[in-house]
Scaffold this motif. Structure first.
Motif, PDB file in Angstrom:
ATOM      1  N   ILE A 250      79.379  76.184 -41.798  1.00  0.00           N
ATOM      2  CA  ILE A 250      79.520  75.792 -40.556  1.00  0.00           C
ATOM      3  C   ILE A 250      80.632  74.449 -40.652  1.00  0.00           C
ATOM      4  CG2 ILE A 250      78.319  74.506 -38.829  1.00  0.00           C
ATOM      5  CD1 ILE A 250      75.854  75.946 -39.660  1.00  0.00           C
ATOM      6  N   ILE A 251      81.735  74.399 -39.626  1.00  0.00           N
ATOM      7  CA  ILE A 251      82.356  73.386 -39.695  1.00  0.00           C
ATOM      8  C   ILE A 251      82.342  72.851 -38.200  1.00  0.00           C
ATOM      9  CG2 ILE A 251      84.859  72.756 -39.399  1.00  0.00           C
ATOM     10  CD1 ILE A 251      85.590  74.817 -41.478  1.00  0.00           C
ATOM     11  N   PRO A 252      81.760  71.799 -37.906  1.00  0.00           N
ATOM     12  CA  PRO A 252      81.518  71.164 -36.642  1.00  0.00           C
ATOM     13  C   PRO A 252      82.752  71.181 -35.822  1.00  0.00           C
ATOM     14  CG  PRO A 252      80.342  69.885 -38.267  1.00  0.00           C
ATOM     15  CD  PRO A 252      81.448  70.864 -39.106  1.00  0.00           C
ATOM     16  N   GLU A 253      82.606  71.397 -34.595  1.00  0.00           N
ATOM     17  CA  GLU A 253      84.023  71.160 -33.750  1.00  0.00           C
ATOM     18  C   GLU A 253      84.309  69.928 -33.536  1.00  0.00           C
ATOM     19  OE1 GLU A 253      85.740  73.901 -32.471  1.00  0.00           O
ATOM     20  OE2 GLU A 253      84.722  75.191 -33.792  1.00  0.00           O
ATOM     21  N   ALA A 254      83.210  68.875 -33.396  1.00  0.00           N
ATOM     22  CA  ALA A 254      83.643  67.659 -33.265  1.00  0.00           C
ATOM     23  C   ALA A 254      82.379  66.843 -33.639  1.00  0.00           C
ATOM     24  CB  ALA A 254      83.621  67.466 -31.561  1.00  0.00           C
ATOM     25  N   TYR A 255      82.529  65.427 -33.734  1.00  0.00           N
ATOM     26  CA  TYR A 255      81.552  64.450 -34.065  1.00  0.00           C
ATOM     27  C   TYR A 255      81.368  63.516 -32.782  1.00  0.00           C
ATOM     28  CZ  TYR A 255      82.625  65.785 -38.933  1.00  0.00           C
ATOM     29  OH  TYR A 255      82.937  66.374 -39.812  1.00  0.00           O
ATOM     30  N   ILE A 256      80.047  63.369 -32.703  1.00  0.00           N
ATOM     31  CA  ILE A 256      79.777  62.655 -31.639  1.00  0.00           C
ATOM     32  C   ILE A 256      79.101  61.258 -32.125  1.00  0.00           C
ATOM     33  CG2 ILE A 256      78.181  62.214 -29.619  1.00  0.00           C
ATOM     34  CD1 ILE A 256      79.991  64.662 -29.566  1.00  0.00           C
ATOM     35  N   LYS A 257      80.070  60.189 -31.909  1.00  0.00           N
ATOM     36  CA  LYS A 257      79.581  58.975 -32.858  1.00  0.00           C
ATOM     37  C   LYS A 257      79.502  57.956 -31.756  1.00  0.00           C
ATOM     38  CE  LYS A 257      80.185  58.323 -36.783  1.00  0.00           C
ATOM     39  NZ  LYS A 257      79.333  58.732 -37.648  1.00  0.00           N
ATOM     40  N   LYS A 258      78.792  56.872 -32.020  1.00  0.00           N
ATOM     41  CA  LYS A 258      78.344  55.899 -31.302  1.00  0.00           C
ATOM     42  C   LYS A 258      79.092  54.681 -31.537  1.00  0.00           C
ATOM     43  CE  LYS A 258      74.592  53.149 -29.082  1.00  0.00           C
ATOM     44  NZ  LYS A 258      73.094  53.125 -28.732  1.00  0.00           N
ATOM     45  N   ILE A 259      79.857  54.432 -30.598  1.00  0.00           N
ATOM     46  CA  ILE A 259      81.291  53.377 -30.906  1.00  0.00           C
ATOM     47  C   ILE A 259      80.902  51.864 -30.041  1.00  0.00           C
ATOM     48  CG2 ILE A 259      83.441  52.596 -31.380  1.00  0.00           C
ATOM     49  CD1 ILE A 259      83.985  55.218 -32.411  1.00  0.00           C
ATOM     50  N   ASP A 260      80.597  50.789 -30.208  1.00  0.00           N
ATOM     51  CA  ASP A 260      80.318  49.610 -29.453  1.00  0.00           C
ATOM     52  C   ASP A 260      79.657  50.166 -28.023  1.00  0.00           C
ATOM     53  OD1 ASP A 260      81.817  48.058 -30.737  1.00  0.00           O
ATOM     54  OD2 ASP A 260      83.739  48.131 -29.330  1.00  0.00           O
ATOM     55  N   GLY A 261      78.363  50.833 -28.438  1.00  0.00           N
ATOM     56  CA  GLY A 261      77.576  51.446 -27.371  1.00  0.00           C
ATOM     57  C   GLY A 261      77.825  52.457 -26.438  1.00  0.00           C
ATOM     58  N   ALA A 362      83.422  79.098 -24.840  1.00  0.00           N
ATOM     59  CA  ALA A 362      83.768  77.899 -25.516  1.00  0.00           C
ATOM     60  C   ALA A 362      82.897  77.373 -26.478  1.00  0.00           C
ATOM     61  CB  ALA A 362      84.147  77.007 -24.482  1.00  0.00           C
ATOM     62  N   ILE A 363      81.472  77.579 -26.098  1.00  0.00           N
ATOM     63  CA  ILE A 363      80.369  76.759 -26.911  1.00  0.00           C
ATOM     64  C   ILE A 363      79.913  78.094 -27.942  1.00  0.00           C
ATOM     65  CG2 ILE A 363      79.750  75.369 -25.088  1.00  0.00           C
ATOM     66  CD1 ILE A 363      77.414  77.194 -24.663  1.00  0.00           C
ATOM     67  N   ARG A 364      80.176  79.165 -27.971  1.00  0.00           N
ATOM     68  CA  ARG A 364      79.850  80.363 -28.880  1.00  0.00           C
ATOM     69  C   ARG A 364      79.987  80.103 -30.239  1.00  0.00           C
ATOM     70  NH1 ARG A 364      82.417  86.332 -29.385  1.00  0.00           N
ATOM     71  NH2 ARG A 364      80.605  87.178 -30.833  1.00  0.00           N
ATOM     72  N   ASP A 365      78.750  80.112 -30.810  1.00  0.00           N
ATOM     73  CA  ASP A 365      78.642  79.611 -32.336  1.00  0.00           C
ATOM     74  C   ASP A 365      79.367  78.503 -32.738  1.00  0.00           C
ATOM     75  OD1 ASP A 365      77.160  82.088 -32.700  1.00  0.00           O
ATOM     76  OD2 ASP A 365      78.963  83.506 -32.999  1.00  0.00           O
ATOM     77  N   LYS A 366      79.188  77.772 -31.991  1.00  0.00           N
ATOM     78  CA  LYS A 366      79.984  76.226 -32.327  1.00  0.00           C
ATOM     79  C   LYS A 366      78.949  74.975 -32.297  1.00  0.00           C
ATOM     80  CE  LYS A 366      84.267  77.346 -30.140  1.00  0.00           C
ATOM     81  NZ  LYS A 366      84.122  78.787 -29.569  1.00  0.00           N
ATOM     82  N   TYR A 367      79.338  74.163 -33.258  1.00  0.00           N
ATOM     83  CA  TYR A 367      78.280  72.856 -33.622  1.00  0.00           C
ATOM     84  C   TYR A 367      78.770  71.799 -33.281  1.00  0.00           C
ATOM     85  CZ  TYR A 367      75.554  76.757 -35.973  1.00  0.00           C
ATOM     86  OH  TYR A 367      74.770  77.819 -36.214  1.00  0.00           O
TER      87      TYR A 367
END
Length: 455
Positions: A250-261, A362-367
């Motif tokens: 699995i290669i994630p499509e994106a990283y969701i990071k919390k930056i400055d709130g 667009a979201i099929r089998d994506k992480y």
């Protein structure tokens, strides 16, 4: 019946090859699109590839932008193997390679170490090659005797050797023999256990301990205790071993990071090479007099340009969808699964003014990778149940979590019926029917109250 010629007018949507490619690229995962692009680069001489580092492309150098306070958020390791230090020497790629140890290799290693004749070991190795993915021997002794031209005594002795290997139960011909072998090698001598395995295995699954108790002249409680022992055994001895089936990387499509709130989306496009048009082929079109050569180059150029546009469109579509998901599910990323809001494909599609099928592809089998781990994007989409005292909808995931908690906390001697669970949920402002409770319970793999009962 007769033959006629009629003229009719009708509208049809015909999918061109380019449209089909665009749809195909959209539903590919990062891993798949990486392989596809590398294949296109080999086949299309017009394409040039530039592999980039996995970082935010700002168009400026990091010295010109104040990223110091973002360093602790952006310097994360894709593989979870610790942080990187500039003072350290280059890490060897061999540190990240782990060999898969198959079940058959593990068994053969044990055979080699046994104090048995070479003849016995040869038969054992043949048997090991015929063990299936469950850990069962997928061939009869008669077949082994014929194929190897050996005696019955030799095949039975070899099978006994196999049955003595680790893991317990390996080489059994069926589930009954598998469970029986485990009890024997644990030196269990209670005859009732062997009788139950042989004659009442299905009744254990159905919680029909009253029938077992009556036939064996024991109490229902004792029968259930026997059932507990049998349930603790392993029906698939191969569990935990590599059996030949590759695990999809699995290669994630994106990283969701919390930056400055604020939650930011960092597209994980470092694996995808940046495509450009080779300047040499532009010169060929301007100066080449050979029409066939010019036509060939133009075809390849058109193909290359459309591929580049499609990849950009794919990334833009996925980013926009993730942006809308983060906007709706901000509380989920902040506080956890309990705060997951109902969200449908149609809701996202309408807000972005695109078709629902586009969102689905667009979201099929994506992480995506979040601070709570890597999650499947599709798992964030849930339907909702209206709350009794408010206009807010409650996620089905939250309802399932409540059902699980109620079942975990119930008195096992008097487990809750579906109607009782329904009533308890209504007290928590979750207004669902008994039939819906039964549906969710079955989806979660929770048995009915009669099968959960403890005697």
């Amino acid at each position: 019946m007769e033959f006629k010629l009629n003229l009719t007018q009708e509208q049809k949507l015909i999918m061109t090859q380019q449209m089909q490619l665009s749809v195909k690229l959209l539903q590919m995962s990062n891993f798949e699109i990486q392989s596809y692009i590398e294949k296109e680069i080999q086949e299309n001489p017009v394409l040039d590839a530039e592999y980039k580092k996995n970082e935010i492309d700002s168009g400026k150098s990091t010295e010109e932008i104040d990223y110091k306070k973002f360093i602790k958020y952006l310097e994360f390791d894709d593989y979870g193997h610790g942080s990187y230090s500039k003072d350290e020497e280059e890490v060897s790629p061999f540190n990240f390679i782990s060999a898969k140890r198959s079940l058959k290799e593990y068994l053969i290693e044990q055979i080699i170490e046994l104090d048995e004749s070479n003849e016995i070991k040869a038969v054992c190795k043949y048997m090991i090659e015929n063990i299936d993915e469950r850990g069962y021997l997928d061939i009869t002794l008669d077949e082994i005797q014929k194929e190897l031209n050996i005696s019955k005594e030799l095949s039975e002795k070899a099978l006994k050797v196999i049955h003595g290997l680790d893991p317990l139960g390996i080489g059994a011909r069926d589930i009954k023999e598998c469970l029986t072998l485990q009890l024997k090698y644990k030196n269990v001598e209670d005859e009732n256990l062997f009788i139950i395995i042989e004659n009442y295995l299905e009744m254990i699954a159905e919680n029909k301990y009253n029938i077992i108790a009556k036939d064996l002249k024991i109490s229902v409680k004792e029968a259930q205790e026997y059932g507990d022992i049998i349930k603790s055994l392993e029906p698939k001895p191969s569990r935990g071993f590599f059996t030949g089936e590759e695990i999809k990387y699995i290669i994630p499509e994106a990283y969701i990071k919390k930056i400055d709130g604020e939650f930011c989306i960092i597209m994980n496009d470092g694996f995808i090479p940046k495509l450009n048009i080779n300047q040499l082929y532009k010169q060929i079109i301007n100066g080449e007099e050979d029409k066939d050569t010019v036509k060939f180059v133009k075809d390849k150029l058109n193909s290359a340009v459309f591929l580049i546009k499609s990849i950009r469109q794919r990334e833009s579509t996925i980013y926009n969808i993730l942006e809308k998901i983060v906007e709706i599910q901000k509380d989920y990323f902040q506080f956890g699964e309990e705060y997951l809001k109902p969200m449908t494909l149609k809701e996202i599609a309408d807000s972005l003014e695109i078709h629902e099928s586009t969102v689905s592809r667009a979201i099929r089998d994506k992480y995506i990778h979040t601070e709570r781990g890597t999650i499947k994007i599709k798992d964030l989409f849930t339907t909702g149940i209206s709350s009794m005292d408010s206009f807010d909808d409650i996620s089905t995931k939250l309802i399932k979590k409540e059902i699980q908690e109620l079942v975990d906390a119930e008195d096992k001697k008097k487990p809750y019926s579906d109607q009782k669970i329904c009533d308890l949920l209504k007290k928590k402002n979750m207004d669902i029917s008994r039939r819906t409770v039964a549906k969710y319970r079955e989806e979660m793999g929770i048995k009915s109250s009669s099968k959960r009962k403890r005697f």
